[in-house]
Motif scaffolding. Structure first.
Motif, mmCIF file in Angstrom:
data_model
loop_
_atom_site.group_PDB
_atom_site.id
_atom_site.type_symbol
_atom_site.label_atom_id
_atom_site.label_comp_id
_atom_site.label_asym_id
_atom_site.label_seq_id
_atom_site.Cartn_x
_atom_site.Cartn_y
_atom_site.Cartn_z
ATOM 1 N N MET A 288 0.847 -1.192 0.000
ATOM 2 C CA MET A 288 0.000 0.000 0.000
ATOM 3 C C MET A 288 0.885 1.246 0.000
ATOM 4 S SD MET A 288 -3.076 1.380 0.146
ATOM 5 C CE MET A 288 -4.200 0.106 0.736
ATOM 6 N N ASN A 289 0.664 2.127 -0.973
ATOM 7 C CA ASN A 289 1.430 3.370 -1.079
ATOM 8 C C ASN A 289 0.728 4.449 -0.243
ATOM 9 O OD1 ASN A 289 2.867 5.618 -1.827
ATOM 10 N ND2 ASN A 289 2.905 5.131 -4.007
ATOM 11 N N TYR A 290 0.970 4.413 1.054
ATOM 12 C CA TYR A 290 0.282 5.332 1.959
ATOM 13 C C TYR A 290 0.581 6.805 1.671
ATOM 14 C CZ TYR A 290 -1.011 1.250 4.730
ATOM 15 O OH TYR A 290 -1.536 0.057 5.144
ATOM 16 N N PRO A 291 1.841 7.170 1.369
ATOM 17 C CA PRO A 291 2.106 8.593 1.074
ATOM 18 C C PRO A 291 1.276 9.125 -0.091
ATOM 19 C CG PRO A 291 4.166 7.448 1.505
ATOM 20 C CD PRO A 291 3.107 6.396 1.419
ATOM 21 N N ALA A 292 1.059 8.295 -1.127
ATOM 22 C CA ALA A 292 0.266 8.734 -2.274
ATOM 23 C C ALA A 292 -1.195 8.924 -1.889
ATOM 24 C CB ALA A 292 0.382 7.721 -3.408
ATOM 25 N N VAL A 293 -1.729 7.991 -1.099
ATOM 26 C CA VAL A 293 -3.114 8.099 -0.654
ATOM 27 C C VAL A 293 -3.293 9.352 0.197
ATOM 28 C CG1 VAL A 293 -4.936 7.024 0.724
ATOM 29 C CG2 VAL A 293 -3.474 5.606 -0.731
ATOM 30 N N VAL A 294 -2.359 9.577 1.108
ATOM 31 C CA VAL A 294 -2.434 10.747 1.984
ATOM 32 C C VAL A 294 -2.312 12.036 1.172
ATOM 33 C CG1 VAL A 294 -1.267 11.987 3.848
ATOM 34 C CG2 VAL A 294 -1.585 9.518 4.009
ATOM 35 N N ALA A 295 -1.457 12.033 0.141
ATOM 36 C CA ALA A 295 -1.282 13.234 -0.686
ATOM 37 C C ALA A 295 -2.580 13.600 -1.399
ATOM 38 C CB ALA A 295 -0.159 13.003 -1.699
ATOM 39 N N ILE A 296 -3.260 12.600 -1.981
ATOM 40 C CA ILE A 296 -4.546 12.855 -2.651
ATOM 41 C C ILE A 296 -5.576 13.331 -1.631
ATOM 42 C CG2 ILE A 296 -6.463 11.788 -3.898
ATOM 43 C CD1 ILE A 296 -4.451 9.922 -5.210
ATOM 44 N N MET B 248 -6.891 1.000 -6.443
ATOM 45 C CA MET B 248 -7.490 0.985 -5.111
ATOM 46 C C MET B 248 -7.012 2.174 -4.284
ATOM 47 S SD MET B 248 -7.263 -1.926 -2.112
ATOM 48 C CE MET B 248 -5.522 -1.583 -1.828
ATOM 49 N N GLU B 249 -5.744 2.524 -4.427
ATOM 50 C CA GLU B 249 -5.191 3.644 -3.671
ATOM 51 C C GLU B 249 -5.749 4.978 -4.163
ATOM 52 O OE1 GLU B 249 -1.010 1.259 -2.821
ATOM 53 O OE2 GLU B 249 -1.199 2.676 -4.479
ATOM 54 N N ILE B 250 -5.978 5.086 -5.463
ATOM 55 C CA ILE B 250 -6.608 6.290 -6.010
ATOM 56 C C ILE B 250 -8.017 6.440 -5.441
ATOM 57 C CG2 ILE B 250 -7.505 7.364 -8.114
ATOM 58 C CD1 ILE B 250 -5.188 6.083 -9.632
ATOM 59 N N VAL B 251 -8.760 5.341 -5.413
ATOM 60 C CA VAL B 251 -10.122 5.364 -4.876
ATOM 61 C C VAL B 251 -10.104 5.731 -3.396
ATOM 62 C CG1 VAL B 251 -12.148 3.959 -4.363
ATOM 63 C CG2 VAL B 251 -11.009 3.737 -6.565
ATOM 64 N N LEU B 252 -9.163 5.158 -2.645
ATOM 65 C CA LEU B 252 -9.070 5.465 -1.221
ATOM 66 C C LEU B 252 -8.846 6.958 -0.990
ATOM 67 C CD1 LEU B 252 -6.926 2.546 0.314
ATOM 68 C CD2 LEU B 252 -9.300 3.122 0.814
ATOM 69 N N GLY B 253 -7.973 7.563 -1.801
ATOM 70 C CA GLY B 253 -7.676 8.976 -1.636
ATOM 71 C C GLY B 253 -8.870 9.863 -1.937
ATOM 72 N N TYR B 254 -9.457 9.687 -3.119
ATOM 73 C CA TYR B 254 -10.562 10.558 -3.545
ATOM 74 C C TYR B 254 -11.852 10.263 -2.781
ATOM 75 C CZ TYR B 254 -7.929 12.531 -7.428
ATOM 76 O OH TYR B 254 -7.004 13.212 -8.186
ATOM 77 N N VAL B 255 -12.208 9.000 -2.672
ATOM 78 C CA VAL B 255 -13.446 8.640 -1.984
ATOM 79 C C VAL B 255 -13.327 8.918 -0.486
ATOM 80 C CG1 VAL B 255 -14.953 6.713 -1.354
ATOM 81 C CG2 VAL B 255 -14.150 6.961 -3.710
ATOM 82 N N GLY B 256 -12.164 8.643 0.081
ATOM 83 C CA GLY B 256 -11.962 8.924 1.499
ATOM 84 C C GLY B 256 -12.132 10.397 1.818
#
Length: 253
Positions: A1-9, A100-108
């Motif tokens: 899981m690329n947490y920094p990318a999710v957090v950045a989005i 999945m990480e893109i969805v987590l960032g935007y949807v979250g």
């Protein structure tokens, strides 16, 4: 899981909310307050109680759900559409980040903003009526599930849309009417039997009914059915998004 990318989005989308706080927060709260004033004065004087709950308090869950549905859709759809419109979607797709990480960032981010708005409206409602929440844990559960589900749905709309006009079609012409006809301002048991059965075809009825049960312990449909329908909508949205990322359908348009 690329947490920094999710957090950045996530942080980017949340920052956009605070830059447009008038449109994102203040405007929906003012609109909801006007609903309290108008419906409380025009209808509340004629309908004193529904299921033992004062009319003003009865419509609070419906008003929160109405704002939650529209804001979740709008936030998520605009969040993913704008990178498509500006072309920055290619930077996201070329980065080492999964679908999945893109969805987590935007949807979250969209769900978080909607839940914050729902809680602000709930606090605002206490200025107008006396509220009680009989099942606070279930209230939070329905709030989170509904926000996430419609944020996922909004994400799909943002990918489907090829113009700003299409971003407004579903929220304005489909979701808002369904919310108004889904028991936001009344109990469907007040309708004739035929229209009660027709109302059960409206998926928003189950969301509002379950959310209202968390407040007052009364609902138009079983709490189990409401929870099951909410989970069904969430799973269906996740499956559609998984198909989109697998096929790349309109993601780069």
């Amino acid at each position: 899981m690329n947490y920094p990318a999710v957090v950045a989005i996530f942080r980017f989308e949340m920052a956009r909310t605070f830059r447009t706080i008038m449109q994102s927060v203040i405007s929906p709260v003012i609109s909801t307050s006007l609903y309290f004033v108008v419906f409380g004065a025009a209808i509340g004087s004629r309908i004193t109680e529904i299921d033992g709950v004062s009319y003003g308090a009865f419509i609070v869950p419906g008003l929160i759900m109405l704002s939650l549905l529209t804001q979740s859709l709008t936030n998520a759809s605009f969040g993913i559409y704008f990178p498509k419109f500006t072309g920055t979607i290619y930077e996201i797709l070329s980065a080492p980040i999964s679908g999945m990480e893109i969805v987590l960032g935007y949807v979250g981010a969209a769900a978080t903003k909607s839940v914050m708005l729902g809680l602000i409206i709930l606090a605002t409602a206490t200025l107008f009526v006396d509220l009680r929440i009989e099942h606070p844990v279930w209230m939070i559960v329905f709030l989170l599930l509904t926000a996430i589900t419609f944020a996922l749905f909004g994400f799909i709309i943002g990918i489907w849309a090829d113009g700003f006009e299409k971003l407004q079609v579903v929220p304005l012409l489909i979701v808002t009417p369904l919310a108004f006809l889904g028991g936001s301002f009344y109990s469907i048991r007040m309708l004739p039997e035929f229209w009660q059965n027709v109302s059960l075809l409206n998926p928003v009825v189950y969301l509002i009914s379950g959310f209202r049960w968390a407040f007052y312990g009364t609902s138009d449909v079983s709490i189990g059915i409401s929870l099951g329908m909410t989970l069904f909508f969430m799973i269906a949205s996740l499956l559609v998004i998984a198909w989109i990322f697998r096929t790349g359908w309109r993601l780069k348009s």
